[in-house]
Design an enzyme around this catalytic site. Structure first.
Site, PDB file in Angstrom:
ATOM      1  N   HIS A 189      11.165  -6.066  -1.286  1.00 51.24           N
ATOM      2  CA  HIS A 189      10.128  -6.308  -2.297  1.00 51.24           C
ATOM      3  C   HIS A 189       9.006  -5.263  -2.187  1.00 51.24           C
ATOM      4  O   HIS A 189       8.640  -4.628  -3.175  1.00 51.24           O
ATOM      5  CB  HIS A 189       9.578  -7.721  -2.120  1.00 51.24           C
ATOM      6  CG  HIS A 189       8.520  -8.102  -3.097  1.00 51.24           C
ATOM      7  ND1 HIS A 189       8.787  -8.781  -4.256  1.00 51.24           N
ATOM      8  CD2 HIS A 189       7.184  -7.863  -3.108  1.00 51.24           C
ATOM      9  CE1 HIS A 189       7.662  -8.956  -4.934  1.00 51.24           C
ATOM     10  NE2 HIS A 189       6.665  -8.408  -4.248  1.00 51.24           N
ATOM     11  N   GLU A 190       8.478  -5.102  -0.984  1.00 50.30           N
ATOM     12  CA  GLU A 190       7.349  -4.171  -0.825  1.00 50.30           C
ATOM     13  C   GLU A 190       7.805  -2.744  -1.103  1.00 50.30           C
ATOM     14  O   GLU A 190       7.093  -1.962  -1.725  1.00 50.30           O
ATOM     15  CB  GLU A 190       6.724  -4.269   0.570  1.00 50.30           C
ATOM     16  CG  GLU A 190       6.277  -5.672   0.977  1.00 50.30           C
ATOM     17  CD  GLU A 190       5.413  -6.386  -0.041  1.00 50.30           C
ATOM     18  OE1 GLU A 190       4.679  -5.713  -0.775  1.00 50.30           O
ATOM     19  OE2 GLU A 190       5.493  -7.639  -0.122  1.00 50.30           O
TER      20      GLU A 190
ATOM     21  N   ASN B 252       0.841  -1.213   0.000  1.00 53.85           N
ATOM     22  CA  ASN B 252       0.000   0.000   0.000  1.00 53.85           C
ATOM     23  C   ASN B 252       0.871   1.255   0.000  1.00 53.85           C
ATOM     24  O   ASN B 252       1.862   1.336   0.719  1.00 53.85           O
ATOM     25  CB  ASN B 252      -0.879   0.022   1.242  1.00 53.85           C
ATOM     26  CG  ASN B 252      -1.463  -1.329   1.550  1.00 53.85           C
ATOM     27  OD1 ASN B 252      -2.222  -1.853   0.764  1.00 53.85           O
ATOM     28  ND2 ASN B 252      -1.055  -1.934   2.667  1.00 53.85           N
TER      29      ASN B 252
END
Ligand code: 0A1
Ligand code: ZN
Length: 878
Positions: free
Chosen positions: A302-303, A270
Site C-alpha cells: 500500500h505505502e 512519505n
C-alpha cells in the site's frame, strides 16, 4: 463542551492557492528541547491571487525569527494567530521567506509533526503535521521541491534520513554530524519526512525495468534486523508487481523504510522514506502470526503503491482523500490477490468492508466517500474513504471492462502526473477512453449510506419465462435525508438442478456478460425459453458494496454451498445460513428458550470439509462474529443473547461433526517447519478453526488437542491460535496458559499486544476487571498507541457483550480513557471513541447508559477538535 471548535471546511468553498512555493530548504538541528528549524521558502504569487495577504498555517510553534530576502522583520510586520501567521506586506516579486522555529520533539505526545519516540526522532505530516514544524502553506495543492539538512549529535543519532536522495554528509566539530537530502520531485508538505536515531539496517536492492538501480534500506530497532526480512521481500515483490500490472516504475535512487514503535496509524507513504508502525514491519515465525505476515505484505505494498497514486499524483484538497486512498487500497488488494488466493482475499476484504464500513455507514458517523465538509480531517481517514473508495474503483472496472479500465488508468497516470488532482479529473480519464458518461456513476462518491437491493424471482413454467425484479433503496444518513438511485453492477449466475451453470438470454440492454447494471429505483429482467427455474447466484464476487436482500430458501442455500462456481457466493451462502440460525437462536434465547438448530447446516459444512482448498474451507467454517450478528440484527440489540447464540451454534456444529473434525485435524498436523506462505497459512487456518469448533462441541478432546498444540507449536500462529481457543474456556488451565505466555513473551511488546487484546475480548463478565488489572502490567503503557489500542481499543470495538455491559461500566471505563488520552494524543482518543458509533442500535437500557457516557465526554472542560467532533456527531439527532 469547550473545544477549540475549528471552523467547518467546505468542499464548495475550495479556492486555488494565492501563493505558490517552488522550493524549500530546511536546516534542522535536532537537540531535544532546543530543536531548531530554519526554513528557507521561495514564494511567489499565483497569477490570479497577487493582492491577497500571505497567511501561513502554524500549530503550537515557537517563532524565533522571520525574514524576507535576508532582512529580519519587526514584530509589527506580521500577526500571529492561534493557528496562523499573516504577513502585513509582501513583495510583488518572488522572494525568500526565512522562518526560524523552536521545537521540543520529546514533548510532542500527539505524534504529529516532529516527535521523539523511544530515542528516535521522526515525523508525521499527513494531514496537517508540517505546520507543527514550521509556518507554511500546509495544503496539498502547494507542491515544492525540498532540500533538507539534518544535523544531530553522532552518538545520539548516527543515522540521518530524509526524502529523496542523499547528496552530502559529513562530520562537524564537537561530535555533531549532518546529512543533506534532496527530493527532486515536487510534493505537498504532508509528504515531508525525516528520521534520526540509532537504528539497525537491513539492505536490499531492486533494478527497475528500465535498468535503474535502487538501494533499499529497512531501518528497525537495533537487534531486530532479523525480523525485517519479510518486509524487504514484500517490498521487492510490490515493486515488481507495480511495474508489471500498472506500469509504475520507482523514481528515486533510494527507497527507505523506518519502523517506529509509537505511531498513530499503520504507516505513511512519505516520498522515498516510508515510516511504519513497527507492528507492520517486524515479523518472525516465533513472534508473528500468518495474519501479521499478510498485513505486513499488504501495508508495505500500500505505502509503496502510493508513490504513484498519492505522491506523483496527489490530492488537490483533503476532500479528495479517496482519490489516493481508494485507488491505493484497490491496488494493494489486487496485489495480495495475485500473490495469494484471489477468492480468499476477496472474502477477507468483504468481511472487513462489512464489519467496518457498513457499520460506519449505518450510524451517526456515516459520510460520503468524498465528504462535503469537515471540522477535523484526521477523523476522515475512515473505512468509508479507504474501503468503500476501493469498492468504487472495483465497480468502475466491472462497468467499463478490464481493457478500458487499464486504458483509463494509463491515461490518468500520464495526464495527471505531477499534479494535485480531483475525482472529476480521475473519472474523466475513464469516461474518455470508454466513451461512457460516468456522471450518474459518480454519485457513489457523494451519496453516503449502504444501498439495499432486493431481488424478487418469478418463474412461469407455461411461458417458460423467468424474471427478476430488482429494486434499490438507500436509507437516510446524517445531512442526506433523500437518496437517489445509484449505478449498481450486479453479477449474476444461474445454476440448474444438476449443479451446472446455465446461460440465459434477454434483450435488456443493461444485461451483458452476466452483469446487470441497476441504475433505477426498480427494474425488471426477463429471460425467455427457460426450461426450469434456475437457482440464482446473485452479486457474485460481491460486485457492489450493497446489502443484498434476497430470501433464498434453505434448500437453495444448501445447494449454493455445494454447487456455486463462484467461491465468494459459496461462502456467502454458508454465512447467510449461519446468520439465519444465529439470529433465530438469539431470539429464542432472549425469550428464555434454548435455541434449536437445523442439522442440515452442519451436514453442509461436513460436505465442504471434503474440498481441498484449506484457506477457503477455513473461511467457510468460520461462524460470523458477535459484531456481525449484531449488525445484521441492527435494532434493539441484546448483546448477551447474541453472544450466547454464537456459542450455542459453535457447540452444535462441534458436536454434530466432531468425529470428522478430529480426523481432519490429525491429517492437517505436519512436521514441516513453518513458512509464512499462503498454502501453509491455509492449512493452519483450517486446523485452528476446526480445533475451535471441536473445543466447543467436545471440550475434553478439543481442549486436550489444543493444549498439545500450544506446547508443541514452533510458530506464533499455532501457539496463539491455541491460546485464543483456551481463552474462551474459563478455568485454571486458561489462567496458567495466559501466565505462561506472558512469562515467555513479556519482553516483546508486539507479542504482548496480542496477549492484551486476547484477554480484552473474552466475552465474560470478569473481563472489565481483568482489563483494569492489565493496565497495571509492566508491559502496558497508556501513552503508547499500540498498547492502548490492544487493550482498551479491542475491549471497546471487539467485545460486544462486555463493552456493552448491562450496568454501563464498560462505557464508563472507555469514556474515562478517552478523556484522559485526549489530553496527550487526541487522534488516538478519537479512534477509541469511535466504538460508541453503534449505540443507537442497542436495547433501550444500554442506549441510555451509552448516551450518558457520551454526554460525560461532551461536558468536559476542554476537548480536542478530534474528540469534540466525534462526540458531537455521535450524539447528534438527525
Ligand atoms: N496515508 C497513510 C495514512 C495515514 C494518515 C494519517 C497519518 O497520521 C496520523 C498517518 C498515516 C496511508 O494511507 O497509509
Ligand atoms: Zn494510504
Amino acid at each position: 463542551m469547550r473545544t477549540d471548535t475549528p471552523q467547518l471546511i467546505r468542499l464548495s468553498e475550495y479556492q486555488k492557492p494565492n501563493w505558490l512555493i517552488d522550493n524549500v530548504h530546511l536546516d534542522i538541528t535536532l537537540d531535544d528541547g532546543h530543536t531548531r528549524v530554519i526554513a528557507n521558502i521561495s514564494i511567489r504569487t499565483a497569477q490570479d491571487g497577487s493582492d491577497n495577504p500571505l497567511m501561513l498555517d502554524g500549530d503550537e510553534l515557537v517563532l524565533e525569527s522571520i525574514a524576507i530576502d535576508g532582512k529580519q522583520l519587526p514584530a509589527s510586520a506580521y500577526t500571529i494567530g492561534r493557528k496562523t501567521l499573516t504577513l502585513r506586506e509582501t513583495p510583488k516579486v518572488p522572494f525568500l521567506l526565512t522562518i526560524v522555529t523552536l521545537l521540543d520533539p520529546a514533548a510532542n505526545t500527539q505524534l504529529m509533526g516532529l516527535y521523539k519516540s523511544s530515542g528516535i526522532y521522526c515525523t508525521q505530516c499527513e494531514a496537517e503535521g508540517f505546520r507543527r514544524i514550521t509556518y507554511f502553506l500546509d495544503r496539498p495543492d502547494v507542491m515544492a521541491t525540498y532540500t533538507t539538512r539534518i544535523k544531530a549529535r553522532k552518538a545520539d543519532a548516527p543515522i540521518l534520513l530524509g526524502n529523496g536522495n542523499q547528496i552530502q554528509s559529513g562530520d562537524l566539530p564537537d561530535g555533531w554530524h549532518y546529512a543533506i537530502w534532496h527530493d527532486p520531485h515536487p510534493k505537498p508538505s504532508y509528504l515531508f519526512a525525516l528520521v534520526a536515531g540509532k537504528l539497525g539496517k537491513v539492505s536490499g536492492s531492486f533494478t527497475t525495468r528500465s535498468g535503474k538501480h535502487v538501494s533499499i534500506g529497512i531501518y528497525v530497532e537495533s537487534g531486530k534486523e532479523n525480523r525485517a526480512s519479510y518486509a524487504l521481500d514484500a517490498l521487492i515483490r510490490s515493486m515488481k508487481w507495480d511495474e508489471e500490472v500498472f506500469g509504475c516504475e520507482y523514481d528515486l535512487d533510494i527507497f527507505n523504510i523506518v519502523a517506529v514503535s509509537d505511531f498513530n496509524m499503520g504507516a505513511m507513504e512519505n516520498k522515498g522514506l516510508n515510516i511504519f508502525n513497527d507492528k507492520y514491519i517486524l515479523a518472525s515465525p516465533e513472534t508473528a502470526t500468518d495474519s501479521d505476515y499478510a498485513n505486513i505484505e499488504a501495508i508495505i505494498a500500500h505505502e509503496y503503491f502510493h508513490n504513484w497514486t498519492g505522491n506523483r499524483i496527489t490530492c488537490r484538497d483533503w476532500f479528495q482523500l479517496c482519490l489516493k486512498e481508494g485507488l491505493t487500497v484497490y491496488r494493494d488488494q489486487e496485489f495480495s490477490a495475485d500473490e495469494r488466493s484471489r477468492a480468499v482475499k476477496r472474502i477477507a476484504d468483504v468481511k472487513t468492508l462489512r464489519s467496518q464500513q457498513f457499520t460506519e455507514d449505518s450510524g451517526p458517523l456515516s459520510h460520503p466517500v468524498r465528504p462535503i465538509e469537515y471540522r477535523e480531517i484526521n477523523n476522515f481517514y475512515t473505512p468509508t474513504v479507504y474501503e468503500k473508495g476501493a469498492e468504487i474503483i472495483r465497480m468502475l472496472k466491472i462497468l467499463i471492462g478490464e481493457k478500458k479500465f487499464n486504458e483509463g488508468i494509463s491515461l490518468y497516470l500520464s495526464r495527471c502526473d505531477g499534479t494535485a488532482a480531483t475525482i472529476e479529473e480521475f473519472l474523466a480519464c475513464f469516461s474518455e477512453v470508454s466513451q461512457r458518461n460516468l456522471t450518474h456513476f459518480a454519485k457513489w462518491y457523494d451519496q453516503a449510506g449502504t444501498p439495499r437491493v432486493s431481488i424478487i424471482e418469478s418463474y412461469n413454467p407455461e411461458l417458460k419465462r423467468y424474471s427478476l425484479t430488482f429494486s434499490q433503496e438507500t436509507p437516510a444518513t446524517p445531512g442526506q435525508p433523500n437518496k437517489e438511485p445509484l449505478v449498481i453492477p450486479i453479477a449474476l449466475g444461474f445454476i440448474n438442478r444438476d449443479g451446472i451453470e446455465v446461460s440465459l438470454d434477454t434483450s435488456h440492454p443493461d444485461f451483458n456478460e452476466n452483469i446487470f447494471v441497476l441504475d433505477q429505483i426498480s427494474s425488471e429482467l426477463t429471460f425467455n425459453d427457460v426450461d426450469s427455474k434456475p437457482i440464482l447466484s446473485a452479486l457474485r464476487g460481491f460486485s457492489a458494496p450493497i446489502i443484498l436482500e434476497t430470501s433464498p430458501s434453505d434448500d437453495d442455500r444448501l445447494f449454493l454451498i455445494s454447487y456455486d462456481s463462484d467461491p465468494f457466493n459459496r461462502w456467502q451462502a454458508a454465512q447467510g445460513y449461519a446468520m439465519k440460525l444465529l439470529i433465530s437462536g438469539a431470539n429464542q434465547l432472549r425469550a428464555g428458550n434454548q435455541p434449536k438448530f437445523d442439522p442440515r447446516f452442519s451436514q453442509a459444512l461436513s460436505q465442504v470439509l471434503k474440498d481441498d482448498d484449506h484457506a477457503f474451507i477455513a473461511q467457510l467454517l468460520t461462524i460470523p462474529s458477535e459484531n456481525d450478528i449484531a449488525r445484521e440484527i441492527s435494532i434493539d440489540i441484546d448483546p448477551e443473547s447474541v453472544r450466547d447464540s454464537r456459542l450455542c451454534l459453535k457447540q452444535f456444529v462441534g458436536k454434530e461433526i466432531g468425529h470428522q473434525i478430529q480426523d481432519i485435524c490429525e491429517k492437517l498436523t505436519t512436521t514441516e517447519s513453518y513458512r509464512p506462505d499462503a498454502q501453509g497459512a491455509g492449512r493452519r487456518a483450517l486446523r485452528n478453526v476446526l480445533l475451535d469448533l471441536l473445543s466447543s462441541g467436545y471440550s475434553d478432546i478439543g481442549l486436550n488437542l489444543t493444549l498439545k498444540q500450544y506446547q508443541n507449536a514452533d510458530n506464533m500462529t499455532d501457539r496463539f491460535a491455541a491460546l485464543s481457543i483456551i481463552a474462551q474456556h474459563p478455568g485454571t488451565v486458561r489462567e496458567d496458559m495466559l501466565n505462561d505466555f506472558a512469562e515467555v513473551y513479556g519482553n516483546d511488546p508486539l507479542v504482548l499486544d496480542k496477549w492484551f487484546s486476547l484477554q480484552a475480548t473474552i466475552p465474560e463478565d470478569g473481563t472489565l476487571a481483568r482489563v483494569l488489572k492489565l493496565m497495571e502490567h509492566p508491559g502496558f503503557s497508556i501513552r503508547n498507541p499500540n498498547r492502548l489500542r490492544s487493550l482498551v481499543g479491542s475491549f471497546a470495538a471487539a467485545n460486544l457483550s462486555q463493552f456493552n455491559r448491562k450496568d454501563g461500566a464498560g462505557y464508563e471505563f472507555v469514556a474515562k480513557i478517552v478523556i484522559d488520552t485526549d489530553r496527550s494524543n487526541p487522534q488516538v482518543a478519537a479512534r477509541i471513541l469511535g466504538a460508541f458509533k453503534t449505540w443507537r442500535s442497542l436495547e433501550p437500557r444500554r442506549r441510555t447508559l451509552a448516551q450518558a457516557a457520551l454526554q460525560t465526554i461532551e461536558r468536559q472542560e476542554k476537548l480536542s477538535p478530534d474528540v469534540g467532533d466525534i462526540v458531537m456527531r455521535t450524539l447528534a439527532e438527525n
